[in-house]
Design a protein around this motif. Structure first.
Motif, PDB file in Angstrom:
ATOM      1  N   GLU A 230      41.787   7.398  40.853  1.00  0.00           N
ATOM      2  CA  GLU A 230      42.432   8.288  41.822  1.00  0.00           C
ATOM      3  C   GLU A 230      41.867   8.086  43.220  1.00  0.00           C
TER       4      GLU A 230
ATOM      5  N   ASP B 113      32.705  29.232  42.381  1.00  0.00           N
ATOM      6  CA  ASP B 113      33.858  28.433  41.975  1.00  0.00           C
ATOM      7  C   ASP B 113      35.119  29.275  42.049  1.00  0.00           C
TER       8      ASP B 113
ATOM      9  N   GLN C 272      39.685  28.793  42.864  1.00  0.00           N
ATOM     10  CA  GLN C 272      40.805  27.952  43.240  1.00  0.00           C
ATOM     11  C   GLN C 272      41.194  28.205  44.690  1.00  0.00           C
TER      12      GLN C 272
ATOM     13  N   ASN D  79      33.708  24.431  44.967  1.00  0.00           N
ATOM     14  CA  ASN D  79      32.337  24.816  44.657  1.00  0.00           C
ATOM     15  C   ASN D  79      31.542  24.748  45.950  1.00  0.00           C
TER      16      ASN D  79
ATOM     17  N   LEU E 228      37.278  13.080  42.387  1.00  0.00           N
ATOM     18  CA  LEU E 228      38.397  12.415  41.729  1.00  0.00           C
ATOM     19  C   LEU E 228      37.865  11.317  40.827  1.00  0.00           C
ATOM     20  N   SER E 229      38.703  10.863  39.897  1.00  0.00           N
ATOM     21  CA  SER E 229      38.314   9.723  39.083  1.00  0.00           C
ATOM     22  C   SER E 229      38.289   8.467  39.954  1.00  0.00           C
TER      23      SER E 229
ATOM     24  N   ARG F 266      36.627  20.332  43.139  1.00  0.00           N
ATOM     25  CA  ARG F 266      36.714  19.743  41.815  1.00  0.00           C
ATOM     26  C   ARG F 266      38.073  20.040  41.186  1.00  0.00           C
ATOM     27  N   GLN F 267      38.382  19.323  40.141  1.00  0.00           N
ATOM     28  CA  GLN F 267      39.632  19.533  39.407  1.00  0.00           C
ATOM     29  C   GLN F 267      40.817  19.633  40.379  1.00  0.00           C
ATOM     30  N   VAL F 268      40.924  18.618  41.232  1.00  0.00           N
ATOM     31  CA  VAL F 268      41.988  18.606  42.241  1.00  0.00           C
ATOM     32  C   VAL F 268      43.338  18.502  41.533  1.00  0.00           C
ATOM     33  N   LYS F 269      44.131  19.568  41.661  1.00  0.00           N
ATOM     34  CA  LYS F 269      45.419  19.610  40.972  1.00  0.00           C
ATOM     35  C   LYS F 269      46.536  18.995  41.807  1.00  0.00           C
TER      36      LYS F 269
ATOM     37  N   GLY G  23      42.340  22.782  44.571  1.00  0.00           N
ATOM     38  CA  GLY G  23      41.485  22.606  43.403  1.00  0.00           C
ATOM     39  C   GLY G  23      40.417  23.677  43.346  1.00  0.00           C
ATOM     40  N   THR G  24      39.417  23.439  42.516  1.00  0.00           N
ATOM     41  CA  THR G  24      38.316  24.381  42.355  1.00  0.00           C
ATOM     42  C   THR G  24      37.238  24.070  43.385  1.00  0.00           C
TER      43      THR G  24
END
Length: 214
Positions: free
Chosen positions: A150, A116, A118, A182, A146-147, A189-192, A179-180
């Motif tokens: 999103e 993991d 960024q 993996n 994403l949700s 994941r955790q797409v900023k 994002g992160t």
């Protein structure tokens, strides 16, 4: 050297499954190193992996950048030997002696990175119906985690740079996602941030291949 490390090769199967994935999950206590490896090859046809037990043990060098380890396979082969070398954020695995007394699947040499971290990844972004968006870059295909809301709004982000519809709720565009990453799961994941780009940028990048048709 402690942590989760992974090396992924290939991603050219129709569903984006990598040709091989090699993982090391390591713990350090003083100069002692322990953990496990997991190797999946030939698109999942060859698997040497125990998700629970430990099968790697070794001793760190004085500066903690190298380690000599012994390991067993999950098929009964024992007393394999390998050398680990950590340089920056890259961990090199070099097989010195394959384990004997049973089957063993694993690489001779591999360079692993933290599982993991960024990153910014750029390439073709595609959506098919209500499925999660995918991003295809020069290293393979990544699922954008994403949700649901999103994911549904992905096409609207491409209003200024171009979105090609390939069917109801399906299509593709060109973008970068930060994002992160993996590598083991081939997910971002955790797409900023997602920055859309003109189509011509992706079309001119030969490492991306043709635009996806989902």
């Amino acid at each position: 050297m402690s942590g989760d490390w992974v090396a992924v090769r290939g991603g050219d199967s129709p569903d984006g499954t990598p040709y091989s994935t090699f993982e090391l999950h390591l713990k350090v206590s003083g100069k002692k190193l322990s953990g496990r490896y997991c190797y999946v090859a030939r698109y999942g046809a060859k698997i040497d992996c125990d998700p629970e037990g430990e099968n790697v043990n070794g001793t760190l060098s004085f500066d903690g950048r190298d380690a000599s380890v012994e390991f067993d396979s999950t098929f009964g082969a024992t007393s394999g030997k390998a050398q680990l070398s950590l340089r920056g954020e890259k961990l090199t695995w070099k097989l010195l002696k394959a384990p004997n007394g049973g089957a063993y699947f694993g690489p001779d040499t591999e360079v692993l990175v933290p599982e993991d971290r960024q990153e910014k990844r750029c390439g073709w972004v595609s959506v098919a119906g209500r499925g999660r968006p995918l991003l295809k870059d020069g290293d393979g295909t990544w699922t954008l985690v994403l949700s649901e809301g999103e994911s549904a709004n992905v096409p609207t982000r491409f209003a200024s740079t171009g979105w090609t519809s390939t069917g109801r709720d399906s299509g593709f565009g060109c973008a970068c996602a930060y994002g992160t990453v993996n590598r083991g799961a081939a997910e971002i994941r955790q797409v900023k941030e997602m920055q859309t780009r003109p189509m011509k940028i992706c079309r001119s990048d030969r490492s991306l291949g043709p635009a996806p048709r989902r």
